[in-house]
Design a protein around this motif. Structure first.
Motif, PDB file in Angstrom:
ATOM      1  N   LEU A 120       0.832  -1.213   0.000  1.00  0.00           N
ATOM      2  CA  LEU A 120       0.000   0.000   0.000  1.00  0.00           C
ATOM      3  C   LEU A 120       0.864   1.259   0.000  1.00  0.00           C
ATOM      4  N   PHE A 121       1.962   1.235   0.758  1.00  0.00           N
ATOM      5  CA  PHE A 121       2.886   2.382   0.751  1.00  0.00           C
ATOM      6  C   PHE A 121       3.398   2.640  -0.674  1.00  0.00           C
ATOM      7  N   VAL A 122       3.770   1.562  -1.365  1.00  0.00           N
ATOM      8  CA  VAL A 122       4.276   1.679  -2.741  1.00  0.00           C
ATOM      9  C   VAL A 122       3.209   2.320  -3.635  1.00  0.00           C
ATOM     10  N   GLU A 123       1.966   1.801  -3.534  1.00  0.00           N
ATOM     11  CA  GLU A 123       0.853   2.292  -4.361  1.00  0.00           C
ATOM     12  C   GLU A 123       0.565   3.778  -4.103  1.00  0.00           C
ATOM     13  N   ILE A 124       0.377   4.121  -2.821  1.00  0.00           N
ATOM     14  CA  ILE A 124      -0.058   5.485  -2.481  1.00  0.00           C
ATOM     15  C   ILE A 124       1.044   6.500  -2.785  1.00  0.00           C
ATOM     16  N   SER A 125       2.270   6.202  -2.352  1.00  0.00           N
ATOM     17  CA  SER A 125       3.359   7.168  -2.569  1.00  0.00           C
ATOM     18  C   SER A 125       3.661   7.307  -4.059  1.00  0.00           C
ATOM     19  N   GLY A 126       3.538   6.202  -4.805  1.00  0.00           N
ATOM     20  CA  GLY A 126       3.765   6.254  -6.251  1.00  0.00           C
ATOM     21  C   GLY A 126       2.732   7.125  -6.945  1.00  0.00           C
ATOM     22  N   LYS A 127       1.463   6.979  -6.547  1.00  0.00           N
ATOM     23  CA  LYS A 127       0.386   7.773  -7.147  1.00  0.00           C
ATOM     24  C   LYS A 127       0.548   9.259  -6.789  1.00  0.00           C
ATOM     25  N   LEU A 128       1.012   9.523  -5.571  1.00  0.00           N
ATOM     26  CA  LEU A 128       1.226  10.907  -5.142  1.00  0.00           C
ATOM     27  C   LEU A 128       2.381  11.542  -5.921  1.00  0.00           C
ATOM     28  N   ALA A 129       3.478  10.813  -6.048  1.00  0.00           N
ATOM     29  CA  ALA A 129       4.637  11.322  -6.802  1.00  0.00           C
ATOM     30  C   ALA A 129       4.247  11.570  -8.258  1.00  0.00           C
ATOM     31  N   ASP A 130       3.455  10.659  -8.809  1.00  0.00           N
ATOM     32  CA  ASP A 130       2.966  10.777 -10.178  1.00  0.00           C
ATOM     33  C   ASP A 130       2.138  12.061 -10.333  1.00  0.00           C
ATOM     34  N   GLY A 131       1.248  12.303  -9.360  1.00  0.00           N
ATOM     35  CA  GLY A 131       0.408  13.501  -9.380  1.00  0.00           C
ATOM     36  C   GLY A 131       1.223  14.789  -9.291  1.00  0.00           C
ATOM     37  N   LEU A 132       2.385  14.711  -8.624  1.00  0.00           N
ATOM     38  CA  LEU A 132       3.254  15.886  -8.485  1.00  0.00           C
ATOM     39  C   LEU A 132       4.200  16.041  -9.680  1.00  0.00           C
ATOM     40  N   GLY A 133       4.114  15.082 -10.626  1.00  0.00           N
ATOM     41  CA  GLY A 133       4.947  15.177 -11.827  1.00  0.00           C
ATOM     42  C   GLY A 133       6.378  14.706 -11.628  1.00  0.00           C
ATOM     43  N   HIS A 182       0.209  16.111  18.002  1.00  0.00           N
ATOM     44  CA  HIS A 182       1.515  15.872  17.386  1.00  0.00           C
ATOM     45  C   HIS A 182       1.328  15.734  15.869  1.00  0.00           C
ATOM     46  N   THR A 183       2.436  15.776  15.161  1.00  0.00           N
ATOM     47  CA  THR A 183       2.458  15.365  13.759  1.00  0.00           C
ATOM     48  C   THR A 183       3.286  14.087  13.711  1.00  0.00           C
ATOM     49  N   ASP A 184       3.172  13.331  12.629  1.00  0.00           N
ATOM     50  CA  ASP A 184       4.044  12.172  12.463  1.00  0.00           C
ATOM     51  C   ASP A 184       5.343  12.643  11.831  1.00  0.00           C
ATOM     52  N   SER A 185       6.451  12.023  12.224  1.00  0.00           N
ATOM     53  CA  SER A 185       7.733  12.531  11.741  1.00  0.00           C
ATOM     54  C   SER A 185       8.094  11.994  10.359  1.00  0.00           C
ATOM     55  N   GLY A 186       7.471  10.886   9.924  1.00  0.00           N
ATOM     56  CA  GLY A 186       7.871  10.244   8.673  1.00  0.00           C
ATOM     57  C   GLY A 186       7.239  10.828   7.421  1.00  0.00           C
ATOM     58  N   PHE A 187       7.176  10.002   6.387  1.00  0.00           N
ATOM     59  CA  PHE A 187       6.681  10.428   5.075  1.00  0.00           C
ATOM     60  C   PHE A 187       5.174  10.230   4.968  1.00  0.00           C
ATOM     61  N   LEU A 188       4.712   9.026   5.306  1.00  0.00           N
ATOM     62  CA  LEU A 188       3.316   8.656   5.091  1.00  0.00           C
ATOM     63  C   LEU A 188       2.898   7.678   6.177  1.00  0.00           C
ATOM     64  N   THR A 189       1.690   7.838   6.706  1.00  0.00           N
ATOM     65  CA  THR A 189       1.173   6.942   7.742  1.00  0.00           C
ATOM     66  C   THR A 189      -0.108   6.285   7.247  1.00  0.00           C
ATOM     67  N   ILE A 190      -0.205   4.971   7.459  1.00  0.00           N
ATOM     68  CA  ILE A 190      -1.437   4.234   7.175  1.00  0.00           C
ATOM     69  C   ILE A 190      -1.961   3.735   8.510  1.00  0.00           C
ATOM     70  N   LEU A 191      -3.175   4.133   8.847  1.00  0.00           N
ATOM     71  CA  LEU A 191      -3.742   3.782  10.151  1.00  0.00           C
ATOM     72  C   LEU A 191      -4.953   2.872  10.005  1.00  0.00           C
ATOM     73  N   GLN A 192      -4.861   1.695  10.627  1.00  0.00           N
ATOM     74  CA  GLN A 192      -6.054   0.870  10.821  1.00  0.00           C
ATOM     75  C   GLN A 192      -6.614   1.284  12.172  1.00  0.00           C
ATOM     76  N   ASP A 193      -7.643   2.104  12.138  1.00  0.00           N
ATOM     77  CA  ASP A 193      -8.193   2.657  13.373  1.00  0.00           C
ATOM     78  C   ASP A 193      -9.136   1.649  14.011  1.00  0.00           C
ATOM     79  N   ASP A 194      -9.519   1.903  15.253  1.00  0.00           N
ATOM     80  CA  ASP A 194     -10.498   1.040  15.924  1.00  0.00           C
ATOM     81  C   ASP A 194     -11.826   1.168  15.176  1.00  0.00           C
ATOM     82  N   GLU A 195     -12.438   0.022  14.858  1.00  0.00           N
ATOM     83  CA  GLU A 195     -13.667   0.099  14.044  1.00  0.00           C
ATOM     84  C   GLU A 195     -14.906   0.455  14.850  1.00  0.00           C
ATOM     85  N   SER A 196     -14.780   0.522  16.190  1.00  0.00           N
ATOM     86  CA  SER A 196     -15.976   0.876  16.963  1.00  0.00           C
ATOM     87  C   SER A 196     -15.760   2.008  17.966  1.00  0.00           C
TER      88      SER A 196
END
Length: 300
Positions: free
Chosen positions: A127-140, A173-187
């Motif tokens: 998922l990191f590969v997919e999302i970051s790739g699509k974002l980089a693509d969008g930024l040209g 806070h902010t996250d210090s890295g590049f991209l975060t994927i969160l599986q949040d609590d569903e309830s």
């Protein structure tokens, strides 16, 4: 979908390139979004199996939990503390499959638990590969890849009780890295993100979605174009809340804006840095909400 009071933009992973410009706009204005239709990479079944593994790891005796040691600054087990008394977390730094194996061995994970953790780490990386790739693509940006970029899991448990309703689970806070994927609590809710006006927007539980947000490294890497989002967790109800956050940290070498994002109208804003040095800077200055980035601005 309409039943969810969702003020946060939604990105459909199966609807590209149609959503390419929306993805860039959302990352510039919000710095976070709900991701839907990613189940071909990370299935609902695997997410629910991972949640079960996580719950059982938190039930381990403290002396075993403490074996989850730091691989890089602040990446291991966090016991409840005076600052965050309701919060406890495991950390798993992943630069290769060996790191996942070592984590499992530290915590005496069963072969089934190992299998789930391994599959989950692989799916999240995809998922990191997919999302970051699509974002980089969008930024040209033409040649972009996250090969060799390590990532880290922060597996969270909040012990919310009646007397703690209204208090803070985790500070702003902010996250210090590049991209975060969160599986949040569903309830159980509690996560809030700050919009551009400075108001907090609740991220309500919404099963079969992921929350994706950008961190400080993305702001520096994009030469200030992408927004790092401030967020916090508030105690909304007396309940246990679990979440699984995965952070794509950044390149092993220096973080610096690609040539496509630097020109006469947009001079380079940040001096190059490594994400490990940046983490240490955040820890030493205690600037946890993106302000540490200002220390890396290039003086005109």
């Amino acid at each position: 979908m309409a039943s969810h009071s969702c003020n946060i933009p939604v990105i459909d992973l199966q609807d590209f390139p149609a959503q390419r410009s929306k993805l860039v706009q959302v990352c510039e204005e919000w710095g976070c979004f709900r991701l839907v239709n990613y189940q071909h990479i990370l299935s609902d079944t695997l997410m629910s199996e991972m949640k079960s593994v996580v719950k059982s790891l938190f039930d381990l005796p403290l002396e075993i939990k403490r074996r989850n040691s730091d691989a890089i600054a602040g990446s291991g087990y966090w016991a409840p503390s005076e600052k965050n008394p309701l919060y406890e977390a495991f950390g798993l730094y992943v630069s290769s499959q060996q790191d996942v194996d070592a984590f499992c061995s530290q915590l005496n994970a069963s072969s089934d638990q190992r299998e789930t953790l391994t599959k989950y780490a692989k799916a999240v990386h995809e998922l990191f590969v997919e999302i970051s790739g699509k974002l980089a693509d969008g930024l040209g940006i033409s040649s972009f890849a996250i090969d060799g970029w390590p990532f880290q899991f922060r597996i969270n448990k909040y012990r919310f009780a009646q007397e703690t309703v209204g208090s803070s689970g985790v500070q702003i806070h902010t996250d210090s890295g590049f991209l975060t994927i969160l599986q949040d609590d569903e309830s159980v809710g509690g996560l809030e993100v700050m919009d551009k006006s400075g108001a907090f927007v609740p991220v309500d539980p919404w099963p079969s979605t992921l929350l994706v947000n950008l961190g400080d490294v993305a702001t520096a890497w994009s030469n200030g174009r992408l927004r790092t989002v401030k967020h916090r967790v508030q105690c909304k109800e007396a309940n246990l809340r679990y979440s699984i956050a995965a952070f794509l940290l950044g390149p092993k070498e220096a973080v610096e804006a690609p040539a496509e994002l630097v020109d006469a109208a947009h001079p380079r804003l940040y001096a190059p840095f490594t994400f490990e040095d940046y983490r240490k800077l955040r820890l030493s200055t205690k600037l946890q909400a993106g302000e540490a980035l200002d220390l890396l601005l290039i003086k005109p």
